[in-house]
Design an enzyme around this catalytic site. Structure first.
Site, PDB file in Angstrom:
ATOM      1  N   CYS A  17       0.865  -1.189   0.000  1.00 16.88           N
ATOM      2  CA  CYS A  17       0.000   0.000   0.000  1.00 16.88           C
ATOM      3  C   CYS A  17       0.896   1.232   0.000  1.00 16.88           C
ATOM      4  CB  CYS A  17      -0.984  -0.028   1.169  1.00 16.88           C
ATOM      5  SG  CYS A  17      -0.227  -0.081   2.809  1.00 16.88           S
ATOM      6  N   ASN A  53       2.231   1.427   4.362  1.00 17.63           N
ATOM      7  CA  ASN A  53       2.590   0.138   4.963  1.00 17.63           C
ATOM      8  C   ASN A  53       2.259   0.079   6.455  1.00 17.63           C
ATOM      9  OD1 ASN A  53       5.602  -1.938   5.390  1.00 17.63           O
ATOM     10  ND2 ASN A  53       3.527  -2.559   4.928  1.00 17.63           N
ATOM     11  N   CYS A 103      -1.521   0.549   7.310  1.00 16.78           N
ATOM     12  CA  CYS A 103      -2.965   0.266   7.424  1.00 16.78           C
ATOM     13  C   CYS A 103      -3.394  -0.958   6.606  1.00 16.78           C
ATOM     14  CB  CYS A 103      -3.791   1.478   6.988  1.00 16.78           C
ATOM     15  SG  CYS A 103      -3.582   2.920   8.049  1.00 16.78           S
ATOM     16  N   ARG A 104      -3.405  -0.821   5.270  1.00 18.08           N
ATOM     17  CA  ARG A 104      -3.985  -1.870   4.426  1.00 18.08           C
ATOM     18  C   ARG A 104      -3.078  -3.071   4.208  1.00 18.08           C
ATOM     19  NH1 ARG A 104      -5.220   2.178  -0.333  1.00 18.08           N
ATOM     20  NH2 ARG A 104      -3.273   2.970   0.560  1.00 18.08           N
ATOM     21  N   SER A 105      -1.834  -2.836   3.769  1.00 19.18           N
ATOM     22  CA  SER A 105      -0.982  -3.996   3.430  1.00 19.18           C
ATOM     23  C   SER A 105      -0.609  -4.860   4.641  1.00 19.18           C
ATOM     24  CB  SER A 105       0.256  -3.581   2.625  1.00 19.18           C
ATOM     25  OG  SER A 105       1.068  -2.684   3.329  1.00 19.18           O
ATOM     26  N   ASP A 120      -8.225   3.961   1.135  1.00 19.35           N
ATOM     27  CA  ASP A 120      -7.245   4.223   2.195  1.00 19.35           C
ATOM     28  C   ASP A 120      -7.992   4.664   3.452  1.00 19.35           C
ATOM     29  OD1 ASP A 120      -5.200   5.050   3.819  1.00 19.35           O
ATOM     30  OD2 ASP A 120      -4.087   6.012   2.200  1.00 19.35           O
TER      31      ASP A 120
HETATM   32  P1  4NP Z   1      -1.841   2.706   4.098  1.00 12.69           P
HETATM   33  O1  4NP Z   1      -2.442   4.060   4.691  1.00 12.69           O
HETATM   34  O2  4NP Z   1      -1.264   3.070   2.736  1.00 12.69           O
HETATM   35  O3  4NP Z   1      -3.004   1.796   3.997  1.00 12.69           O
HETATM   36  O4  4NP Z   1      -0.781   2.242   5.070  1.00 12.69           O
HETATM   37  C1  4NP Z   1      -1.664   5.217   4.845  1.00 12.69           C
HETATM   38  C2  4NP Z   1      -0.960   5.403   6.017  1.00 12.69           C
HETATM   39  C3  4NP Z   1      -0.205   6.546   6.177  1.00 12.69           C
HETATM   40  C4  4NP Z   1      -0.153   7.488   5.155  1.00 12.69           C
HETATM   41  C5  4NP Z   1      -0.840   7.269   3.985  1.00 12.69           C
HETATM   42  C6  4NP Z   1      -1.598   6.129   3.819  1.00 12.69           C
HETATM   43  N1  4NP Z   1       0.609   8.680   5.325  1.00 12.69           N
HETATM   44  O5  4NP Z   1       0.561   9.533   4.427  1.00 12.69           O
HETATM   45  O6  4NP Z   1       1.300   8.821   6.334  1.00 12.69           O
END
Ligand code: 4NP
Length: 155
Positions: free
Chosen positions: A10, A13, A15-17, A124
């Site tokens: 994602c 790294n 939340c989703r992955s 997201d």
């Molecule tokens: P993820 O979500 O891609 O599912 O891990 C996010 C977590 C943090 C951020 C963006 C997306 N960030 O910009 O910090």
């Protein structure tokens, strides 16, 4: 026997992955399959998963607390057989780093395993509430089950 190697990717790294990795880990035999996760961004290198992902995983019987954020790197094309992108941005970012068609073919949009051919994003949930994480968990569970059935059991 050579293990099948899967990387979930994602943006952050956290939340989703990590959730997708946790779900896949629960569905495969670790003697046969290795699962890791990474982010296209460098915002959360070394960080544990977001506490809302940890919570939704825990609620569903999974422990993802051992994971730590790392950034996707071109060497991952060599190390992994399947690279499962959470959304179209991740997909394009990863594919832009591929150096040949074989690498590119390893990259799959994960929700195409739940809803084929639609090229849908796992939304997201980072800036949303907890319900976002429950929704993400449900869609990832369906996609991961279908992925295992299609790519790991029939091949
Ligand atoms: P993820 O979500 O891609 O599912 O891990 C996010 C977590 C943090 C951020 C963006 C997306 N960030 O910009 O910090």
């Amino acid at each position: 026997m050579t293990k099948t190697r899967i990387l979930t990717v994602c943006l952050g790294n956290i939340c989703r992955s990590p959730l997708a990795k946790g779900i896949l880990d629960s569905l495969v035999d670790p003697e046969e399959v290795v699962v890791d996760s990474a982010g296209t961004g460098d915002y959360h290198i070394g960080d544990p998963p977001d506490e809302r992902s940890v919570e939704v995983a825990k609620k569903n019987g999974l422990d993802i607390t051992d994971q730590r954020g790392r950034q996707f790197k071109t060497d991952d094309f060599v190390r992994y057989d399947f690279i499962l992108a959470m959304d179209n941005y991740n997909y394009e970012d990863i594919v832009s780093l591929a150096s040949n068609e074989q690498d590119k073919d390893k990259v799959k949009l994960i929700l195409n395993y739940a809803i084929p051919g639609e090229n849908l994003d796992v939304p997201d949930p980072y800036f949303g509430g907890t319900s976002g994480f429950d929704d993400v968990y449900a869609m990832l569970t369906k996609a991961c089950r279908n992925f295992v059935d299609k790519e790991l059991k029939n091949g």
